[in-house]
Write a protein that holds these residues in place. Structure first.
Motif: not given
Length: 341
Positions: A110-113, A147-155, A226-230
């Protein structure tokens, strides 16, 4: 708090200053990096620290950058062996050696970097330093990416959509998350992600938003969740060769130490926070579909269920380190969550 304008100005000015004065200094400190010159770590963090070092040593020590010197996991050894004087790397690239550093990576911080990096440094020195996981190195800073997020080629509309998908994972807590999601894990350094996605080797990657711009993922990963807080924060160290430090005068050693530690940790985290903001902007401008999930959204709830029990698993994994990891984790979160208030 370290502000965006300061970091942008520092990144534009200090590298040129440091390199132009290197020939006039008594000692040149060689920093090796595995990321491109345009990345925030090389464009902002190292140049800002270089300026601090030059000023603190009154010009007796200057910093030179060396790029593309190898796989990020080899940076620890390159500095230990003196091939370069200082570098940085991601702890997750060396599984087994670094376990305590995964505390800061645990989900739902629950924080930034910037806040996380300050907590990382303080808790390491209070609880973890005695475990000597960085043996053979002298730490300059500890920080996290955003925060690590999900990056993909499809939805992706549910975490279940990731089952059996080929996802590049960088180690550390990412591996635990990938296992719980049922993905097909593919190991590779961050610098190879663009090529792997372009060639269809992987379907996605867990990584902070900064890489949409710095690694040009906006061209190949056209869908981001982008999930809240990653999902996690990635743990990094900046370190220097102890023999290099021993070869300096006591005055210059103390000067370098004075501009490192928590000050450097906070600045590094803040620079990666700024890079995340720029990454989001670049992604949207380039037509990437960026789905920002609300805290009460279905995927956020799904994620919180997914990560239940991860704290306990980590605590069990570090039981052999002979530290009070439970107290450390609690204090780490308290520091990070109160830092920005």
């Amino acid at each position: 708090m370290i502000r965006r304008n300061f970091l942008k100005v520092a990144g534009a000015v200090t590298l040129g200053m440091s390199l132009s004065t290197a020939a006039m200094s008594d000692t040149v400190l060689r920093v090796g990096s595995w990321l491109p010159p345009t990345h925030a770590q090389n464009a902002v963090v190292w140049p800002t620290w270089a300026k601090w070092v030059e000023e603190a040593t009154e010009g007796r020590v200057t910093v030179e950058m060396e790029y593309d010197i190898g796989h990020p996991k080899t940076m620890f050894e390159l500095v230990e062996d003196g091939a370069v004087d200082a570098s940085f790397s991601y702890h997750g690239y060396v599984p087994g050696r670094f376990k305590l550093t995964q505390g800061i990576e645990q989900p739902l911080l629950g924080s930034n970097a910037e806040a996380a990096s300050v907590a990382h440094w303080r808790v390491h020195n209070k609880y973890f330093a005695k475990a000597n996981e960085h043996d053979g190195l002298e730490l300059l800073a500890l920080f996290t990416h955003g925060p690590g997020q999900i990056h993909t080629t499809s939805p992706v509309t549910s975490l279940k959509d990731l089952e059996s998908k080929k996802i590049r994972l960088g180690g550390g807590v990412q591996g635990v998350l990938g296992d719980r999601m049922g993905v097909t894990a593919v190991g590779a350094p961050a610098t190879k992600v663009y090529e792997m996605m372009q060639q269809g080797v992987i379907d996605g990657v867990f990584i902070p938003m900064s890489e949409q711009k710095s690694q040009r993922l906006k061209e190949v990963a056209k869908h981001v969740v982008m999930l809240p807080g990653g999902m996690y924060l990635g743990s990094f160290a900046m370190f220097i060769n102890p023999d290099f430090m021993a070869g300096l005068s006591e005055k210059d050693r103390e000067a370098i130490i004075s501009v490192s530690g928590e000050k450097l940790s906070a600045m590094a985290g803040a620079a990666w926070d700024v890079a995340d903001i720029e990454g989001v902007e670049a992604a949207k401008e380039d037509g990437v579909t960026v789905t920002e999930v609300a805290a009460d959204g279905a995927m956020a709830i799904e994620f919180r269920e997914l990560v239940k029990g991860m704290d306990e698993e980590w605590l069990e994994s570090v039981a052999d380190r002979d530290v009070d990891a439970k107290a450390a984790l609690e204090e780490m979160r308290n520091i990070a969550q109160s830092y920005a208030k």
